[in-house]
Design a protein around this motif. Structure first.
Motif, PDB file in Angstrom:
ATOM      1  N   UNK A 314       6.041   0.632  -5.221  1.00  0.00           N
ATOM      2  CA  UNK A 314       4.683   1.015  -5.623  1.00  0.00           C
ATOM      3  C   UNK A 314       3.823  -0.248  -5.604  1.00  0.00           C
ATOM      4  N   UNK A 315       2.767  -0.233  -4.807  1.00  0.00           N
ATOM      5  CA  UNK A 315       1.951  -1.442  -4.691  1.00  0.00           C
ATOM      6  C   UNK A 315       0.467  -1.112  -4.786  1.00  0.00           C
ATOM      7  N   UNK A 316      -0.300  -2.167  -5.095  1.00  0.00           N
ATOM      8  CA  UNK A 316      -1.744  -2.186  -5.332  1.00  0.00           C
ATOM      9  C   UNK A 316      -2.048  -1.678  -6.742  1.00  0.00           C
ATOM     10  N   UNK A 317      -2.943  -2.399  -7.377  1.00  0.00           N
ATOM     11  CA  UNK A 317      -3.257  -2.091  -8.768  1.00  0.00           C
ATOM     12  C   UNK A 317      -4.725  -2.386  -9.055  1.00  0.00           C
ATOM     13  N   UNK A 318      -5.592  -1.728  -8.278  1.00  0.00           N
ATOM     14  CA  UNK A 318      -7.020  -1.828  -8.538  1.00  0.00           C
ATOM     15  C   UNK A 318      -7.572  -0.422  -8.688  1.00  0.00           C
ATOM     16  N   UNK A 319      -8.712  -0.306  -9.348  1.00  0.00           N
ATOM     17  CA  UNK A 319      -9.296   1.017  -9.560  1.00  0.00           C
ATOM     18  C   UNK A 319      -9.519   1.731  -8.231  1.00  0.00           C
ATOM     19  N   UNK A 320      -9.042   2.961  -8.155  1.00  0.00           N
ATOM     20  CA  UNK A 320      -9.173   3.759  -6.939  1.00  0.00           C
ATOM     21  C   UNK A 320      -8.117   3.471  -5.893  1.00  0.00           C
ATOM     22  N   UNK A 321      -7.332   2.428  -6.134  1.00  0.00           N
ATOM     23  CA  UNK A 321      -6.284   2.070  -5.167  1.00  0.00           C
ATOM     24  C   UNK A 321      -5.055   1.584  -5.936  1.00  0.00           C
ATOM     25  N   UNK A 322      -4.463   2.508  -6.683  1.00  0.00           N
ATOM     26  CA  UNK A 322      -3.333   2.157  -7.545  1.00  0.00           C
ATOM     27  C   UNK A 322      -2.118   2.992  -7.138  1.00  0.00           C
TER      28      UNK A 322
END
Length: 423
Positions: A314-322
């Motif tokens: 599970x990758x990416x941890x920004x709003x709208x892209x989590x």
């Protein structure tokens, strides 16, 4: 043989063979069986449907197994070779894959379920077994066949038939057993309009599970008799069983007596995942906090071919892209890359790309989901490439034009359907 000597000798499973009938297409699964037989259809994240019958046999102590294949068998045979090749003849074990191969004549494939056994009698005879358990390879359940074997011997039956208790009017799609107070079968009715009730339970009927136990010598005699009957359709349920019911002793075995349940399973579990809706529901049910079918039961494991894969990621941890998953099962080799999953099941090697939204989805191996796709209430076949920004599950009319949409609103998506969108 007396009951005492049976107990002294040990489990009956040691003298039994499990013969799995795995040749059917399963046409109600639509495009899911265009390239594979129904028993080879994926289930539960990493298994195939046939793994349940085979695992039940193995866990019951049976070490001689035969699998009869026919319809588009390559996927199934490949799975069996990869996942079930650990039987060793020096331990008195065997695993025979028995494709329809015109063994009786050059123009005769398996004409029916009885014929699928009859044509391989010479192979079966070499194993010197005492009991034969004939199984359907396309149902999902956990069952200890040893207990059914014990009932067969104790009651001196000529055939013992595994049966489900179902609401009486729901039995119209099954073969139904009409039994007396001791569960001896007095009549067998195929898909009756007015199913006979269980004695003492007027709202219930006994439906056949497609599981039969025979003494091998008796079965061989019946198969030869049936093969010489020009009026027979060569089917166990339609021809062999009614003849025994009329002329011999047929006994019902009720599934709860041998159903295997963990501490988490409250009721006996059996499913025919023969439609797109039933298939979707059974897979999605596994995402429940306490599912009706416990695949985590180490006392009764479901064996299968285990691909060598890296862990799910599970990758990416920004709003709208989590990259996230809630109430979901994610198999090895999956990459959830900035995608949001909810109540979904991902098989091996799925990649869900950024900004995509996936809910109530059963996604078979090696699917690639493009960015910004929104998928709800879907079954996606193996290897499909979902294009960017595809939306499924919001417009029923549009969905029905593009994909296979079921009665309950589940969309089955295959690669040819996607290709047609892009043509």
């Amino acid at each position: 043989m007396t009951r005492q000597s049976e107990q002294t000798r040990g489990p009956l499973a040691r003298s039994a063979m499990a013969y799995v009938l795995a040749g059917g297409r399963g046409s109600r699964l639509m495009e899911l069986t265009d390239k594979r037989a129904k028993p080879a259809v994926y289930f539960g994240g990493k298994s195939r449907i046939i793994d349940f019958a085979l695992s039940n046999a193995l866990n019951s102590g049976i070490r001689r197994i035969g699998v009869a294949t026919q319809y588009k068998a390559h996927s199934l045979i490949r799975h069996l070779q990869r996942g079930w090749n650990f039987f060793r003849p020096e331990r008195n074990e065997s695993f025979d894959i028995l494709p329809a191969s015109q063994r009786v004549s050059e123009d005769q494939w398996y004409a029916g379920t009885a014929d699928a056994v009859y044509q391989n009698l010479d192979i079966i005879d070499k194993h010197s077994i005492e009991y034969m358990i004939i199984l359907a390879g396309d149902h999902v359940y956990k069952m200890d066949y040893e207990k059914m074997l014990q009932q067969h011997v104790e009651q001196n039956a000529e055939v013992t038939i595994g049966c489900l208790e179902v609401p009486r009017m729901e039995a119209i799609g099954f073969g139904v057993m009409h039994v007396d107070e001791k569960d001896r079968i007095v009549a067998f009715v195929e898909k009756p309009k007015d199913p006979p009730a269980i004695p003492g339970s007027p709202d219930l009927a006994l439906a056949s599970m497609g599981i039969y136990v025979f003494s091998m010598k008796f079965l061989e005699e019946e198969l030869i008799r049936d093969a010489n009957d020009p009026t027979s359709s060569r089917d166990v349920g339609k021809d062999i069983i009614p003849h025994i019911v009329k002329n011999g002793k047929a006994v019902a075995h009720r599934f709860p007596k041998s159903c295997v349940r963990s501490s988490q399973e409250k009721e006996s579990y059996w499913r025919d995942v023969g439609t797109v809706d039933a298939y979707w529901e059974a897979n999605i049910d596994l995402t429940d906090i306490v599912p009706q079918l416990d695949l985590y039961d180490q006392d009764w494991p479901i064996w299968t071919y285990g691909e060598i894969t890296p862990p799910g990621k599970f990758v990416h941890d920004t709003d709208g892209r989590r990259g996230s998953a809630v109430t979901s099962l994610v198999s090895g080799g999956c990459v959830v890359s900035g995608s949001a999953l909810k109540r979904s099941l991902l098989f091996t090697g799925v990649r869900a790309n950024s900004y995509s939204s996936i809910e109530n989805a059963v996604i078979l191996p090696y699917v690639d989901i493009g960015r910004y796709a929104q998928l709800t209430n879907v079954v996606i076949d193996r290897g499909v490439r979902i294009p960017e920004k595809l939306v499924v599950g919001e417009d029923p009319v549009l969905d029905a034009k593009r994909f296979r949409r079921s009665e309950k609103g589940i969309c089955l998506i295959t690669q040819p359907m996607i290709d047609n969108l892009q043509a």
